[in-house]
Design a protein around this motif. Structure first.
Motif, PDB file in Angstrom:
ATOM      1  N   TYR A 140       0.837  -1.204   0.000  1.00 44.07           N
ATOM      2  CA  TYR A 140       0.000   0.000   0.000  1.00 44.07           C
ATOM      3  C   TYR A 140       0.871   1.253   0.000  1.00 44.07           C
ATOM      4  N   ALA A 141       1.890   1.281   0.847  1.00 39.58           N
ATOM      5  CA  ALA A 141       2.776   2.443   0.916  1.00 39.58           C
ATOM      6  C   ALA A 141       3.494   2.651  -0.414  1.00 39.58           C
ATOM      7  N   LEU A 142       3.965   1.572  -1.013  1.00 36.74           N
ATOM      8  CA  LEU A 142       4.649   1.659  -2.291  1.00 36.74           C
ATOM      9  C   LEU A 142       3.742   2.251  -3.370  1.00 36.74           C
ATOM     10  N   LEU A 143       2.491   1.798  -3.393  1.00 39.22           N
ATOM     11  CA  LEU A 143       1.577   2.203  -4.461  1.00 39.22           C
ATOM     12  C   LEU A 143       1.023   3.606  -4.257  1.00 39.22           C
ATOM     13  N   THR A 144       0.902   4.043  -3.010  1.00 36.20           N
ATOM     14  CA  THR A 144       0.302   5.354  -2.752  1.00 36.20           C
ATOM     15  C   THR A 144       1.332   6.451  -2.530  1.00 36.20           C
ATOM     16  N   ARG A 145       2.505   6.102  -1.955  1.00 31.94           N
ATOM     17  CA  ARG A 145       3.560   7.089  -1.729  1.00 31.94           C
ATOM     18  C   ARG A 145       4.915   6.457  -2.045  1.00 31.94           C
ATOM     19  N   PRO A 146       5.153   6.197  -3.316  1.00 34.10           N
ATOM     20  CA  PRO A 146       6.379   5.468  -3.677  1.00 34.10           C
ATOM     21  C   PRO A 146       7.658   6.202  -3.298  1.00 34.10           C
ATOM     22  N   GLY A 147       7.594   7.508  -3.066  1.00 35.02           N
ATOM     23  CA  GLY A 147       8.782   8.240  -2.667  1.00 35.02           C
ATOM     24  C   GLY A 147       9.036   8.258  -1.180  1.00 35.02           C
ATOM     25  N   ALA A 170      -3.857  -0.517  -6.509  1.00 34.59           N
ATOM     26  CA  ALA A 170      -2.860  -0.676  -7.565  1.00 34.59           C
ATOM     27  C   ALA A 170      -3.350  -0.074  -8.875  1.00 34.59           C
ATOM     28  N   ASP A 171      -4.621  -0.270  -9.190  1.00 29.81           N
ATOM     29  CA  ASP A 171      -5.169   0.318 -10.409  1.00 29.81           C
ATOM     30  C   ASP A 171      -5.089   1.840 -10.354  1.00 29.81           C
ATOM     31  N   GLY A 172      -5.393   2.412  -9.183  1.00 30.58           N
ATOM     32  CA  GLY A 172      -5.341   3.861  -9.037  1.00 30.58           C
ATOM     33  C   GLY A 172      -3.943   4.424  -9.155  1.00 30.58           C
ATOM     34  N   ALA A 173      -2.940   3.626  -8.797  1.00 33.43           N
ATOM     35  CA  ALA A 173      -1.554   4.092  -8.871  1.00 33.43           C
ATOM     36  C   ALA A 173      -1.073   4.196 -10.310  1.00 33.43           C
ATOM     37  N   GLY A 174      -1.567   3.308 -11.170  1.00 35.43           N
ATOM     38  CA  GLY A 174      -1.120   3.310 -12.553  1.00 35.43           C
ATOM     39  C   GLY A 174       0.360   2.981 -12.670  1.00 35.43           C
ATOM     40  N   ARG A 175       0.955   3.362 -13.796  1.00 36.15           N
ATOM     41  CA  ARG A 175       2.379   3.115 -13.995  1.00 36.15           C
ATOM     42  C   ARG A 175       3.181   4.178 -13.250  1.00 36.15           C
ATOM     43  N   LEU A 176       4.088   3.742 -12.410  1.00 35.55           N
ATOM     44  CA  LEU A 176       4.878   4.657 -11.599  1.00 35.55           C
ATOM     45  C   LEU A 176       5.985   5.275 -12.443  1.00 35.55           C
ATOM     46  N   ALA A 177       6.165   6.576 -12.284  1.00 42.03           N
ATOM     47  CA  ALA A 177       7.176   7.281 -13.078  1.00 42.03           C
ATOM     48  C   ALA A 177       8.578   6.809 -12.733  1.00 42.03           C
ATOM     49  N   VAL A 211       1.707  -9.882  -7.834  1.00 45.89           N
ATOM     50  CA  VAL A 211       3.070  -9.423  -8.110  1.00 45.89           C
ATOM     51  C   VAL A 211       3.299  -9.324  -9.619  1.00 45.89           C
ATOM     52  N   ALA A 212       2.786 -10.292 -10.375  1.00 50.75           N
ATOM     53  CA  ALA A 212       2.911 -10.223 -11.831  1.00 50.75           C
ATOM     54  C   ALA A 212       2.198  -8.997 -12.377  1.00 50.75           C
ATOM     55  N   ASP A 213       1.048  -8.678 -11.805  1.00 52.39           N
ATOM     56  CA  ASP A 213       0.314  -7.493 -12.251  1.00 52.39           C
ATOM     57  C   ASP A 213       1.054  -6.206 -11.894  1.00 52.39           C
ATOM     58  N   LEU A 214       1.775  -6.189 -10.781  1.00 57.51           N
ATOM     59  CA  LEU A 214       2.581  -5.015 -10.441  1.00 57.51           C
ATOM     60  C   LEU A 214       3.610  -4.733 -11.537  1.00 57.51           C
ATOM     61  N   ARG A 215       4.117  -5.794 -12.102  1.00 61.96           N
ATOM     62  CA  ARG A 215       5.093  -5.642 -13.180  1.00 61.96           C
ATOM     63  C   ARG A 215       4.412  -5.120 -14.446  1.00 61.96           C
ATOM     64  N   ASP A 216       3.298  -5.729 -14.797  1.00 61.47           N
ATOM     65  CA  ASP A 216       2.651  -5.389 -16.065  1.00 61.47           C
ATOM     66  C   ASP A 216       1.913  -4.057 -16.002  1.00 61.47           C
ATOM     67  N   ASN A 218       1.969  -1.610 -13.209  1.00 57.57           N
ATOM     68  CA  ASN A 218       2.558  -0.484 -12.485  1.00 57.57           C
ATOM     69  C   ASN A 218       4.010  -0.206 -12.837  1.00 57.57           C
ATOM     70  N   GLY A 219       4.596  -1.055 -13.697  1.00 56.84           N
ATOM     71  CA  GLY A 219       5.957  -0.797 -14.146  1.00 56.84           C
ATOM     72  C   GLY A 219       7.038  -1.167 -13.156  1.00 56.84           C
ATOM     73  N   LEU A 220       6.690  -1.946 -12.139  1.00 57.32           N
ATOM     74  CA  LEU A 220       7.677  -2.383 -11.158  1.00 57.32           C
ATOM     75  C   LEU A 220       8.463  -3.588 -11.679  1.00 57.32           C
TER      76      LEU A 220
END
Length: 253
Positions: A140-147, A170-177, A211-216, A218-220
């Protein structure tokens, strides 16, 4: 590594392990361990000796038990809906859930300030580790406040707890810059507490799919480790030889 010291605060206990000697010019890299009461119980002198230049901060609760079950359920689960998001836990009757946003504020505010008052810390080399519900919070922390942290280590994350909700996060986070490094570890014999039948043979499918979806999605680029023969509680200790060097090797970003 200096001896662990324990400081008590309102509702929390802070467990610290500070390296010996002079810190680097930028300060020590630091690993924050949720469920600090339990996490520090599983740390050994060999673990600490393997990472002599890493500071550890266990964020625990003001209890002599390893786990404060009601409080961690509230703190480590994502909010839903308007307002503060606090609501009855849909899984555990009598508990509250949904306080993750508020706890993340405390973790990155007064709890972090208290931990880092003990020694100089490099703010670009902070890592967050969590197990079970703590692993869910780490995601949750990674997806909402990755910095908020430079690196994240989610151990046996409780994806089963309202999986639809963490997927919406995770859907709301989208691809992380700038996706931060993520370590995920889980056992291949884990099952939910109280569930019937023998332990499964293989890692939790829901976690592996997520975890696979995080890769596809969110770009992780998660580092995924399946720990052979380990049940749920054993992955705390089982993850430490992976998570400690992962945090110690964090490069300034």
């Amino acid at each position: 590594m200096s001896q662990t010291v324990v400081a008590s605060g309102p509702g929390h206990r802070l467990f610290l392990a500070v390296p010996r000697g002079a810190p680097p010019a930028a300060g020590w890299p630091i690993l924050y361990l949720l469920d600090g009461n339990a996490a520090f119980d599983f740390l050994t002198p060999d673990h600490l000796a393997a990472v002599p230049g890493l500071m550890l901060a266990g964020i625990g609760y003001d209890t002599d038990r390893q786990f404060a079950r009601e409080q961690r359920t509230l703190d480590f689960t994502a909010p839903e809906g308007p307002g503060d998001g606090i609501r009855p836990d849909p899984v555990h009757p009598g508990r509250l859930a949904g306080g993750a946003a508020q706890f993340l504020d405390r973790l990155t505010g007064p709890l972090r300030a208290a931990a880092e008052a003990a020694a100089p810390v490099d703010p670009t080399r902070r890592t967050l580790w969590g197990h079970s519900f703590g692993g869910l919070f780490t995601l949750y922390a990674l997806l909402t406040r990755p910095g908020a942290f430079a690196r994240f280590a989610a151990i046996s994350p409780s994806i089963w707890w309202d999986e639809a909700l963490i997927r919406r996060v995770a859907d709301g986070a989208g691809r992380l810059a700038s996706p931060p490094p993520l370590l995920v570890a889980l056992g291949d014999r884990e099952k939910r507490s109280g569930s019937d039948g023998p332990p499964p043979d293989g890692p939790a499918p829901a976690t592996m799919r997520f975890v696979a979806d995080l890769r596809d999605r969110n770009g992780l680029s998660p580092q995924v480790h399946v720990l052979p023969g380990l049940v749920h509680i054993q992955t705390i200790a089982g993850s430490l030889p992976l998570a400690l060097p992962f945090a110690a090797d964090a490069v300034p970003g």
